[in-house]
Design a protein around this motif. Structure first.
Motif, short mmCIF file in Angstrom:
data_model
loop_
_atom_site.label_atom_id
_atom_site.label_comp_id
_atom_site.label_asym_id
_atom_site.label_seq_id
_atom_site.Cartn_x
_atom_site.Cartn_y
_atom_site.Cartn_z
N ILE A 39 0.83 -1.21 0.00
CA ILE A 39 0.00 0.00 0.00
C ILE A 39 0.87 1.25 0.00
O ILE A 39 0.59 2.22 -0.71
CB ILE A 39 -0.97 -0.05 1.19
CG1 ILE A 39 -2.06 -1.08 0.87
CG2 ILE A 39 -1.58 1.31 1.48
CD1 ILE A 39 -2.99 -1.41 1.97
N PRO A 49 -2.28 9.69 -1.17
CA PRO A 49 -2.05 9.42 0.26
C PRO A 49 -2.39 7.96 0.59
O PRO A 49 -3.37 7.42 0.06
CB PRO A 49 -3.02 10.35 0.97
CG PRO A 49 -3.45 11.35 -0.05
CD PRO A 49 -3.31 10.71 -1.38
N THR A 50 -1.60 7.35 1.46
CA THR A 50 -1.86 5.95 1.83
C THR A 50 -3.22 5.80 2.51
O THR A 50 -3.85 4.76 2.41
CB THR A 50 -0.78 5.41 2.78
OG1 THR A 50 -0.61 6.34 3.84
CG2 THR A 50 0.54 5.20 2.07
N SER A 51 -3.66 6.87 3.20
CA SER A 51 -4.96 6.78 3.88
C SER A 51 -6.07 6.55 2.85
O SER A 51 -7.02 5.81 3.11
CB SER A 51 -5.23 8.05 4.68
OG SER A 51 -5.28 9.18 3.83
N LYS A 52 -5.95 7.17 1.70
CA LYS A 52 -6.97 7.01 0.66
C LYS A 52 -6.91 5.59 0.08
O LYS A 52 -7.95 4.99 -0.19
CB LYS A 52 -6.73 8.01 -0.47
CG LYS A 52 -6.93 9.45 -0.06
CD LYS A 52 -8.01 10.12 -0.92
CE LYS A 52 -8.32 11.51 -0.43
NZ LYS A 52 -8.93 11.56 0.90
N TYR A 54 -5.74 2.86 1.53
CA TYR A 54 -6.24 1.93 2.53
C TYR A 54 -7.76 2.03 2.62
O TYR A 54 -8.46 1.02 2.77
CB TYR A 54 -5.60 2.23 3.88
CG TYR A 54 -5.87 1.18 4.93
CD1 TYR A 54 -5.37 -0.11 4.79
CD2 TYR A 54 -6.64 1.47 6.05
CE1 TYR A 54 -5.62 -1.09 5.75
CE2 TYR A 54 -6.89 0.52 7.01
CZ TYR A 54 -6.38 -0.76 6.86
OH TYR A 54 -6.64 -1.72 7.80
N GLY A 55 -8.28 3.24 2.49
CA GLY A 55 -9.72 3.45 2.50
C GLY A 55 -10.41 2.71 1.36
O GLY A 55 -11.41 2.02 1.57
N THR A 58 -10.03 -1.21 1.86
CA THR A 58 -10.87 -1.82 2.90
C THR A 58 -12.35 -1.73 2.55
O THR A 58 -13.17 -2.43 3.13
CB THR A 58 -10.65 -1.16 4.28
OG1 THR A 58 -10.83 0.25 4.14
CG2 THR A 58 -9.27 -1.45 4.83
N VAL B 154 -12.22 14.53 7.49
CA VAL B 154 -11.52 13.95 6.35
C VAL B 154 -11.33 15.00 5.26
O VAL B 154 -10.26 15.14 4.68
CB VAL B 154 -12.31 12.74 5.79
CG1 VAL B 154 -11.69 12.23 4.51
CG2 VAL B 154 -12.40 11.64 6.83
N ASP B 158 -7.85 16.88 3.97
CA ASP B 158 -7.45 16.70 2.58
C ASP B 158 -7.49 18.03 1.81
O ASP B 158 -6.47 18.47 1.26
CB ASP B 158 -8.41 15.68 1.93
CG ASP B 158 -8.11 15.47 0.46
OD1 ASP B 158 -7.06 15.92 0.00
OD2 ASP B 158 -8.95 14.85 -0.23
N SER B 164 -4.36 14.71 4.21
CA SER B 164 -5.00 13.40 4.12
C SER B 164 -4.42 12.38 5.09
O SER B 164 -4.07 11.28 4.71
CB SER B 164 -4.91 12.82 2.71
OG SER B 164 -5.76 13.49 1.85
N ALA B 165 -4.28 12.78 6.34
CA ALA B 165 -3.79 11.84 7.34
C ALA B 165 -4.85 10.80 7.68
O ALA B 165 -4.54 9.70 8.09
CB ALA B 165 -3.37 12.58 8.60
N ILE B 166 -6.12 11.16 7.49
CA ILE B 166 -7.21 10.26 7.85
C ILE B 166 -8.17 10.10 6.68
O ILE B 166 -8.27 10.97 5.81
CB ILE B 166 -8.00 10.76 9.08
CG1 ILE B 166 -8.34 12.25 8.91
CG2 ILE B 166 -7.25 10.52 10.36
CD1 ILE B 166 -9.25 12.81 9.98
N ASP B 167 -8.85 8.97 6.66
CA ASP B 167 -9.88 8.75 5.65
C ASP B 167 -10.86 7.70 6.18
O ASP B 167 -10.64 7.15 7.27
CB ASP B 167 -9.25 8.28 4.34
CG ASP B 167 -10.16 8.59 3.14
OD1 ASP B 167 -11.36 8.84 3.35
OD2 ASP B 167 -9.66 8.56 2.01
N PHE B 168 -11.90 7.44 5.42
CA PHE B 168 -12.83 6.39 5.80
C PHE B 168 -12.16 5.04 5.63
O PHE B 168 -11.43 4.81 4.66
CB PHE B 168 -14.09 6.44 4.94
CG PHE B 168 -14.98 7.60 5.28
CD1 PHE B 168 -15.83 7.52 6.37
CD2 PHE B 168 -14.94 8.76 4.54
CE1 PHE B 168 -16.65 8.59 6.71
CE2 PHE B 168 -15.75 9.84 4.88
CZ PHE B 168 -16.60 9.75 5.96
N THR B 180 -4.10 5.64 8.09
CA THR B 180 -3.72 4.47 7.31
C THR B 180 -3.50 3.26 8.22
O THR B 180 -2.86 3.38 9.26
CB THR B 180 -2.42 4.75 6.55
OG1 THR B 180 -2.53 6.02 5.93
CG2 THR B 180 -2.17 3.68 5.50
#
Lengths: 154, 574
Positions: A39, A49-52, A54-55, A58, B154, B158, B164-168, B180
């Protein structure tokens, strides 16, 4: 032969964000799962971004985040199997192996995946271990099947 | 072209392209919203803003539906109210019932809505998700159990901050918002700015609180507890007590802090002046010796972590100056401790900041001396208000007091640090004096004031043409840095603040800060600059004394040790 993550990314030098899901699929096909490393590397490659990533990963049931076990058990949870008790089968299997769906046992021997319909409704409830089908399984027979694999010497 | 619509039997006109919500708000018709953020593309995720179309009886989300000519809308019909109430009940179905113990009790959008729509029982019972409290960050506490998945955090992270440290994560009833791999925030690219806290409707995101340690220090007779307050605090605190936005209560705040038991009250604006002395000297030194350009300010800890993560190639461009908070921290535990004959270990140094990232900055390893932290605890504006309330201090009935001296007198140049553009303006004033020996005729640099995301100006100091730029909201900084990476050479000095509008819009400010409050705070800051007589940092007499008695020269040996720092590339999940 298993293709490395880097090799897959190198083959797609112009990939953009619209290629995210096909890339993840290709990596999973080769590696058996999406590792954290995969990832992170896809993030760098697509500049996302890795958060996206991973989002997205998942969100879909098709992606798994643990390596498959030596014996990968697919439990069908399609309509016919459901009517004939596949939820109990899954429950018993999870209890027996002490893992949940999408997880792998500590000894890396077994992993469980829930699939929507395996296309063998006449055999319901059905499970599939490394491509081999087992028809009309019950809470009892499933333990036997698992133990047979465990005692296999290959 | 003007459109005619009817709302609750009242005829209204609307412009093409407007959403129903915009028209309603403009006409004073209230509609509840949760996922909506002003001036951002609507997501239509929460549906709490539904209104009824009279002709069809259909419910439509007002935040995302554009107005059409001839529309006939009901905003409070039984059907609308029923739908809204059901949405709230569904949100509450798996929400913890611990409002009394929640940091956002009495200040929670979900709580307000459930009261407004008369939810009096738990009609729908959902499966409660078991989530761990994320305490890994130095600044922000994440409690996913209280999250209602509106997605505002979120989007801010972003689209406004560019991080974008957080997302769903996951789907359907298993969805959560998180970093992540659903790890702790401390592993993520989070810069601790706290803008997510500012938009969170519930207690899912809050600042990390250090009250127990602080109260222990305040009650410990052996401890000398000192406070410093940032330039933005005095014009923001009033709102927490129902006073008008932007009201400057600097003196009352000083008095309140002493009543609480702080032994000394210093003003961070004093070290803002000190920052200007060091930073303008650094700028001139770079000009003279061909240093790295553009030089970029280093006051904002959110921006610093952002640079360390995403722009390591720009680290040599950063000013080596510590932020005013950390300069004050270092001066308190060195010069102040020496002259007051106090062992630095007996000082408990508290800073009050409009910022959550300052909590992270305060515990950076570089910000210590011989194992002693320069700053021991950082409180946000909100926490200061809570502390004042805890001590039952009536702000309406105390006399204003001055800050302690030395380390309490400031110029108005130090005060304007609170607004985006303030550091730049203050630095220009002093750099001009250092280079020409003369004061500016016009101190005001109006091009760098205001709320625009990127502001630029050309400054001419005695023939030296200086291109300056000011940005706030890190998405804007990204744009500017991209231009510089692409070869733009006409900018020599950049001020970057993480939060939109600068520190007055910081992540530690009162929740529910709206546009009007921001404008009022900024106006108040520049009013102070307008009416005060010492408008430049180098004329602050206490700054002169500090250099004469202790520091020597800007960029000198002592300054180098106490007031300057280093940065390093950070490996995080980004």
């Amino acid at each position: 032969m298993i293709k490395e993550i880097d090799a897959i990314l190198d083959e797609n030098p112009k990939a953009g964000r619209e290629d995210l899901i096909p890339l993840l699929q290709e990596i999973q096909e080769n590696q058996g799962y999406l590792s954290e490393n995969a990832i992170i590397k896809v993030g760098k490659h697509l500049q996302l971004p890795t958060s996206k990533i991973y989002g997205v990963a998942t969100f879909y049931n098709q992606f798994r985040f643990e390596p498959k076990g030596k014996y990968h058990i697919q439990v069908c949870r399609g309509t016919a199997c459901h009517v004939l008790g596949s939820s109990t089968v899954l429950d018993q299997l999870e209890k027996h192996l002490k893992i949940k769906a999408d997880q792998t046992t500590k000894d890396n021997l077994f992993s469980i995946e829930v699939v929507a319909c395996i296309g063998a409704c006449g055999l319901a409830p059905v499970i599939c271990v490394n491509g081999e089908f087992y028809a009309k399984v019950t809470s009892e027979s499933i333990k036997e099947i698992v133990e047979n694999y465990r005692n296999k010497n290959d | 072209m003007s459109l005619n619509i009817e709302v609750n039997n009242q005829k209204l006109s609307a412009e093409k392209g407007e959403t129903i919500l915009e028209v309603l708000k403009r006409n004073g018709i209230k509609v509840p919203t949760l996922c909506h953020i002003k001036d951002m593309l609507p997501t239509g995720a929460c549906r709490i803003c539904v209104v009824e179309q009279r002709k069809t009886g259909k419910l439509i989300p007002s935040c995302s539906q554009p107005v059409e000519d001839g529309m006939d809308i009901l905003t409070n019909s039984p059907k609308v109210n029923e739908a809204r109430k059901t949405i709230i009940e569904l949100l509450l179905s798996n929400h913890p019932d611990d409002c009394l113990y929640c940091a956002r009790n009495m200040n929670c959008e979900l709580q307000t809505l459930s009261n407004t729509y008369h939810v009096r029982e738990r009609r729908i019972r959902g499966v409660k998700n078991n989530h761990h409290l994320d305490l890994s960050s130095a600044s922000i506490v994440r409690d996913p159990a209280k999250c209602i998945l509106c997605g505002r955090c979120v989007r801010i992270c972003d689209e406004v901050m560019g991080i974008s440290a957080i997302d769903f994560i996951n789907r359907g009833s298993n969805s959560i918002v998180g970093p992540t791999f659903n790890k702790g925030l401390n592993t993520s690219s989070c810069i601790n700015c706290g803008q997510c806290i500012m938009v969170c409707p519930t207690g899912a995101l809050t600042e990390k609180n250090h009250f127990p340690e602080l109260l222990e220090a305040l009650n410990d007779p052996k401890k000398i507890v000192v406070a410093q307050h940032a330039p933005a605090i005095s014009v923001s605190l009033a709102e927490e007590f129902g006073m008008e936005a932007g009201k400057d209560i600097n003196g009352i705040m000083n008095a309140a802090l002493r009543k609480i038991g702080f032994n000394k009250v210093f003003d961070t604006s004093f070290t803002a002046d000190l920052t200007i002395m060091e930073e303008s000297a650094e700028l001139i030194e770079r000009v003279k010796n061909g240093g790295t350009f553009p030089m970029i300010t280093s006051c904002c800890p959110g921006w610093i972590k952002f640079a360390e993560e995403f722009y390591p190639e720009f680290l040599p461009n950063l000013s080596s100056c510590k932020s005013p908070q950390q300069m004050m921290g270092a001066i308190i535990k060195s010069h102040y401790a020496q002259s007051a004959k106090i062992n630095p270990e007996d000082i408990y140094s508290v800073s009050i900041m409009p910022c959550t990232a300052k909590k992270f900055e305060g515990q950076r390893a570089e910000m210590t001396s011989k194992g002693i932290s320069d700053v021991d605890a950082v409180l946000t504006t909100r926490e200061l208000a809570a502390l004042i309330k805890l001590y039952e201090i009536d702000l309406n009935n105390i006399e204003p007091e001055l800050a302690d001296s030395p380390l309490g007198l400031r110029s108005s140049a130090g005060k304007i640090f609170a607004s985006s553009g303030g550091v730049m303006e203050a630095a220009i004033r002093t750099a001009n004096y250092s280079l020409t020996g003369k004061e500016l005729v016009q101190f005001k640099v109006k091009e760098v004031r205001g709320f625009k995301g990127i502001k630029e100006a050309k400054i001419n100091i005695d023939g030296l043409e200086l291109g300056v730029a000011v940005t706030s909201g890190l998405q804007n900084a990204k744009e500017l840095l991209a231009q510089i990476k692409n070869g733009r050479k006409d900018i020599h000095f950049i001020e970057i603040m993480a939060c939109p509008g600068g520190c007055i819009g910081g992540g530690g400010q009162p929740i529910n800060t709206d546009e009007n409050a921001l404008i009022a705070r900024m106006k108040s800051i520049y009013n102070i600059d307008e009416k005060e007589s010492i408008k430049v940092s180098h004329k602050n007499p206490e700054i002169r004394d500090l250099y004469r008695d202790f520091l020597g020269q800007p960029l000198g040996e002592k300054s180098h040790h106490l007031l300057h720092t280093t940065y390093e590339e950070r490996d995080v999940l980004k």
